[in-house]
Design a protein around this motif. Structure first.
Motif, mmCIF file in Angstrom:
data_model
loop_
_atom_site.group_PDB
_atom_site.id
_atom_site.type_symbol
_atom_site.label_atom_id
_atom_site.label_comp_id
_atom_site.label_asym_id
_atom_site.label_seq_id
_atom_site.Cartn_x
_atom_site.Cartn_y
_atom_site.Cartn_z
ATOM 1 N N PHE A 1 0.834 -1.198 0.000
ATOM 2 C CA PHE A 1 0.000 0.000 0.000
ATOM 3 C C PHE A 1 0.869 1.248 0.000
ATOM 4 C CE2 PHE A 1 0.971 -1.002 4.338
ATOM 5 C CZ PHE A 1 0.982 0.182 5.042
ATOM 6 N N TYR A 2 0.221 2.388 -0.163
ATOM 7 C CA TYR A 2 0.900 3.686 -0.168
ATOM 8 C C TYR A 2 0.366 4.541 0.978
ATOM 9 C CZ TYR A 2 2.603 2.479 -4.812
ATOM 10 O OH TYR A 2 3.218 1.849 -5.866
ATOM 11 N N ALA A 3 1.251 5.364 1.532
ATOM 12 C CA ALA A 3 0.865 6.300 2.598
ATOM 13 C C ALA A 3 1.515 7.649 2.331
ATOM 14 C CB ALA A 3 1.298 5.764 3.953
ATOM 15 N N GLN A 4 0.810 8.693 2.752
ATOM 16 C CA GLN A 4 1.363 10.047 2.650
ATOM 17 C C GLN A 4 2.075 10.380 3.956
ATOM 18 O OE1 GLN A 4 1.098 11.857 -0.256
ATOM 19 N NE2 GLN A 4 0.096 10.004 -1.067
ATOM 20 N N LEU A 5 3.401 10.593 3.878
ATOM 21 C CA LEU A 5 4.174 10.902 5.073
ATOM 22 C C LEU A 5 4.968 12.179 4.862
ATOM 23 C CD1 LEU A 5 5.629 7.390 6.041
ATOM 24 C CD2 LEU A 5 3.697 8.575 7.094
ATOM 25 N N ASN A 6 5.038 12.992 5.920
ATOM 26 C CA ASN A 6 5.864 14.197 5.885
ATOM 27 C C ASN A 6 7.271 13.847 6.346
ATOM 28 O OD1 ASN A 6 3.970 16.175 5.006
ATOM 29 N ND2 ASN A 6 2.973 16.035 7.020
ATOM 30 N N ILE A 7 8.167 13.640 5.383
ATOM 31 C CA ILE A 7 9.573 13.381 5.673
ATOM 32 C C ILE A 7 10.350 14.545 5.070
ATOM 33 C CG2 ILE A 7 11.487 11.764 5.419
ATOM 34 C CD1 ILE A 7 9.461 9.542 4.978
ATOM 35 N N LEU A 8 10.461 15.600 5.855
ATOM 36 C CA LEU A 8 10.986 16.892 5.396
ATOM 37 C C LEU A 8 9.980 17.566 4.478
ATOM 38 C CD1 LEU A 8 14.739 15.937 4.787
ATOM 39 C CD2 LEU A 8 13.661 16.830 6.847
ATOM 40 N N VAL B 1 4.806 7.230 0.042
ATOM 41 C CA VAL B 1 5.698 6.146 0.437
ATOM 42 C C VAL B 1 5.007 4.813 0.182
ATOM 43 C CG1 VAL B 1 7.044 5.135 2.317
ATOM 44 C CG2 VAL B 1 6.746 7.624 2.186
ATOM 45 N N GLY B 2 5.660 3.943 -0.583
ATOM 46 C CA GLY B 2 5.149 2.595 -0.808
ATOM 47 C C GLY B 2 5.625 1.664 0.288
ATOM 48 N N LEU B 3 4.703 1.016 0.978
ATOM 49 C CA LEU B 3 5.022 0.221 2.161
ATOM 50 C C LEU B 3 4.549 -1.219 2.011
ATOM 51 C CD1 LEU B 3 3.885 2.807 4.855
ATOM 52 C CD2 LEU B 3 6.248 2.200 4.338
ATOM 53 N N SER B 4 5.219 -2.096 2.724
ATOM 54 C CA SER B 4 4.776 -3.480 2.878
ATOM 55 C C SER B 4 4.896 -3.865 4.342
ATOM 56 C CB SER B 4 5.625 -4.444 2.042
ATOM 57 O OG SER B 4 5.505 -4.195 0.666
ATOM 58 N N VAL B 5 3.923 -4.623 4.818
ATOM 59 C CA VAL B 5 4.013 -5.263 6.131
ATOM 60 C C VAL B 5 4.050 -6.759 5.846
ATOM 61 C CG1 VAL B 5 2.917 -5.648 8.359
ATOM 62 C CG2 VAL B 5 2.809 -3.386 7.297
ATOM 63 N N GLU B 6 5.197 -7.361 6.055
ATOM 64 C CA GLU B 6 5.447 -8.742 5.644
ATOM 65 C C GLU B 6 5.398 -9.666 6.849
ATOM 66 O OE1 GLU B 6 9.553 -10.258 4.504
ATOM 67 O OE2 GLU B 6 8.633 -9.847 2.539
ATOM 68 N N PRO B 7 4.309 -10.466 7.015
ATOM 69 C CA PRO B 7 4.210 -11.351 8.179
ATOM 70 C C PRO B 7 5.360 -12.350 8.222
ATOM 71 C CG PRO B 7 2.104 -11.180 7.040
ATOM 72 C CD PRO B 7 3.124 -10.551 6.150
ATOM 73 N N VAL B 8 5.779 -12.674 9.430
ATOM 74 C CA VAL B 8 6.812 -13.670 9.667
ATOM 75 C C VAL B 8 6.203 -14.772 10.530
ATOM 76 C CG1 VAL B 8 9.070 -14.142 10.682
ATOM 77 C CG2 VAL B 8 8.645 -11.958 9.525
ATOM 78 N N GLY B 9 5.966 -15.928 9.946
ATOM 79 C CA GLY B 9 5.359 -17.022 10.694
ATOM 80 C C GLY B 9 3.872 -16.804 10.925
ATOM 81 N N ASN C 1 9.297 0.389 0.183
ATOM 82 C CA ASN C 1 9.612 -0.004 -1.188
ATOM 83 C C ASN C 1 9.978 1.187 -2.066
ATOM 84 O OD1 ASN C 1 8.917 -2.746 -0.578
ATOM 85 N ND2 ASN C 1 6.758 -2.139 -0.731
ATOM 86 N N THR C 2 9.215 2.274 -1.906
ATOM 87 C CA THR C 2 9.467 3.483 -2.694
ATOM 88 C C THR C 2 9.189 4.699 -1.836
ATOM 89 O OG1 THR C 2 7.191 3.587 -3.532
ATOM 90 C CG2 THR C 2 8.798 2.354 -4.865
ATOM 91 N N ALA C 3 9.768 5.809 -2.223
ATOM 92 C CA ALA C 3 9.462 7.096 -1.594
ATOM 93 C C ALA C 3 9.704 8.179 -2.635
ATOM 94 C CB ALA C 3 10.325 7.332 -0.366
ATOM 95 N N GLY C 4 8.771 9.102 -2.696
ATOM 96 C CA GLY C 4 8.893 10.167 -3.690
ATOM 97 C C GLY C 4 7.553 10.818 -3.896
ATOM 98 N N PHE C 5 7.231 11.047 -5.144
ATOM 99 C CA PHE C 5 5.940 11.621 -5.490
ATOM 100 C C PHE C 5 5.132 10.583 -6.277
ATOM 101 C CE2 PHE C 5 9.156 14.958 -5.324
ATOM 102 C CZ PHE C 5 8.623 15.763 -4.327
#
Length: 596
Positions: A469-476, A481-489, A516-520
């Motif tokens: 998924f993608y989220a809008q984050l204020n990083i400066l 930001v393209g994100l993944s939450v990858e389960p372990v077990g 995964n990605t960050a930008g516009f």
């Protein structure tokens, strides 16, 4: 007036209460347990109020409750004999937002147990009734809500559990009794409806079939019946030797109380059976549910006669099939609903009930839930209340009789083993609050958990699924930001259901966080960051089993994100994302229902 004819099982009378009084007089009853002692009374009509008192009920904080009353009133059993029933009347503190008089809802409870302490009126006072969530939701709508105890909770009696007409009479007569309470503001001519699930679903459906004849003065606008046992021989066979076997034993006890000559349980029961019956009569639902799970009826009978042999006895077969639904009745809108994973009452016979009603009239709505029995009870509440609002507003119901959808098929866990509740792709409404950035990230809507909760061995195992998924984050600056939450077990937890209906879960799951990605949005820059160690999310919960339904189970807490590996951007992302104090809030809710 003739003396009120009491059944022998209700003759445990208190000598202090033997003074007769007029049926129509509004008489305040005694305090404490003396309220349940049946006085020597003269009455003339079904629904006559014998006495009442103001009651203290515990519905939990914030309930829209102005006032509550206990009532004792005259009713009629399945054989037409006069009896005495108690119940509770709840007056909402909310205004009714529709037109006309405040509507009145008779809420028919499901199985509570045969001991007097199991009576809904007593459990509502103690704050232990497992159906409180639905009552609160009905009060929130502004309805007056009536809860009958059904026949048999007066001192010295045994409830006639699953005797359909007796239960329906009690659910109808409480409308009449409640309207006689001084200054309660309940109008017998106001729009009325009945809602119930399981045993209560049986009651509600019976109301729809007899209301025109039994209580023609009521303005009955709707009947909502869920998890309904409509074909008793089929349901009995489904329960026998299965996880819901305790309900079959309870049904035999209750029906033998209503029909002692036709179901002579003292003659049929072996020594083991008589001991089980005596024990069962002293327990409530979440006590006997586990104590008699997977037992066959043959283990309780003389000569180990099983269900098939007992149903060959004409008198027994007749009284069992007398409880079947689908016959002629009132032309009142009906909502039927059922869970495809119902492990106690098979959905196939519910579909047959819908078809039987549709052959008679076209005011039948049918909803299907992807859940087992207890979860469906609570999951369906918002939909049921919307349907009731529409009936009170005079709208035409959605008609399922001409639906082209295929009939739903059961996906219930097989009976005869452990009590397992399967969560099949339940929705996880989840969010993470990033501590350093002080920003909240919402996980995608199609995040799910699939799990098997084994109530018998107190374990839960499952899998978390989170799409990228993608989220809008204020990083400066604000970045996409393209994100993944990858389960372990797997998810691993212990789960317990107490004998008071309180569910507890203690467990955890682990997952790596990936950037995964960050930008516009128009210029994503790949980074391929991932945490060097998975984060641990504790999944701890304790609360009423009702939360397994529409309200959702909430897991909340804090976790720590390990350092990320991001190549040349490692230092920056670690300063912004890694570290302790990352808050999470996960709300687990069942999937949406299907409509036929």
């Amino acid at each position: 007036m003739s003396d009120f004819k009491l059944k022998a099982s209700t003759l445990a009378l208190s000598a202090a209460l033997l003074a007769p009084f007029a049926a129509q007089a509004a008489v305040e009853g005694p305090s404490g347990m003396d309220f349940y002692d049946v006085p020597f009374v003269n009455t003339t009509q079904n629904g006559d109020l014998i006495w009442y008192r103001e009651a203290n009920v515990n519905l939990g904080g914030g309930a829209a409750l102005a006032k509550a009353y206990n009532v004792m009133y005259r009713s009629t059993d399945s054989l037409g004999e006069e009896n005495v029933v108690t119940g509770t009347v709840l007056i909402s503190s909310n205004e009714w937002e529709g037109s006309g008089e405040r509507p009145t809802l008779s809420y028919a409870v499901g199985t509570h147990g045969l001991d007097q302490s199991c009576a809904p009126s007593m459990q509502l006072q103690a704050g232990s009734d497992y159906e409180t969530r639905n009552l609160r939701a009905a009060l929130e709508k502004g309805y007056a809500v009536l809860v009958t105890d059904y026949e048999g909770y007066t001192t010295g009696a045994t409830p006639t559990y699953l005797a359909g007409e007796s239960q329906a009479h009690a659910a109808l007569d409480i409308f009449r009794a409640a309207s006689q309470i001084p200054r309660a503001g309940i109008d017998i001519n106001a729009p009325s409806a009945v809602w119930g699930f399981s045993q209560g679903g049986q009651t509600a459906a019976w109301v729809g079939q007899i209301a025109d004849d039994y209580a023609p003065e009521l303005d009955l606008v709707g009947v909502a019946s869920g998890g309904t046992p409509a074909d008793f021989p089929v349901v009995a066979d489904y329960l026998n030797g299965s996880t819901g076997a305790s309900f079959l034993l309870g049904g035999i006890i209750g029906l033998s109380e209503q029909y002692p000559d036709d179901i002579p349980v003292d003659e049929l029961a072996s020594a083991n059976g008589k001991a089980a019956i005596a024990d069962y009569k002293n327990k409530c639902t979440f006590e006997f549910l586990f104590d008699y799970m997977n037992e066959s009826l043959s283990s309780y009978t003389v000569g180990n006669k099983d269900l098939d042999e007992l149903l060959q006895v004409p008198s027994i077969n007749q009284r069992i099939t007398d409880q079947n639904l689908g016959g002629a009745g009132a032309d009142v809108p009906v909502l039927l609903y059922h869970g495809t994973a119902d492990e106690f009452i098979p959905i196939e016979q519910s579909i047959e009930l819908k078809d039987a009603y549709c052959r008679r009239f076209d005011k039948v709505t049918y909803d299907v839930y992807p859940s087992e029995h207890i979860v469906t009870l609570f999951q369906a509440a918002p939909t049921v209340l919307t349907w009731l609002d529409e009936r009170f507003a005079g709208q035409n119901p959605r008609n399922s009789c001409y639906s082209l959808a295929r009939d739903p098929e059961s996906n219930a866990n097989p009976g005869g083993g452990d009590f397992i509740v399967t969560l099949d792709e339940w929705n996880l409404d989840a969010e993470l609050h990033l501590a350093t950035l002080d920003q909240t990230v919402e996980l995608p809507e199609d995040t799910t958990i699939s799990a098997d909760a084994n109530i018998t061995d107190e374990s839960l195992q499952g899998l978390l699924s989170v799409p990228d998924f993608y989220a809008q984050l204020n990083i400066l600056i604000q970045l996409t930001v393209g994100l993944s939450v990858e389960p372990v077990g797997q998810i691993e937890a212990t789960t317990r259901l107490s004998r008071d209906g309180v569910l507890s879960i203690e467990g955890s799951t682990q997952a790596n966080v990936l950037i995964n990605t960050a930008g516009f949005s128009w210029l994503p820059i790949p980074f391929n960051c991932r945490t060097t160690e998975p984060a641990t999310f504790d999944l701890n919960y304790e609360g009423p089993i009702a939360d397994f339904g529409a309200g959702g189970i909430v897991f909340a807490g804090e976790t720590e994100f390990a350092e990320l590996e991001c190549g040349w951007m490692t230092a920056l992302f670690n300063s912004l994302v890694a570290g302790p104090g990352q808050e999470y809030n996960f709300r687990l809710v069942p999937p949406a229902p299907e409509r036929l």
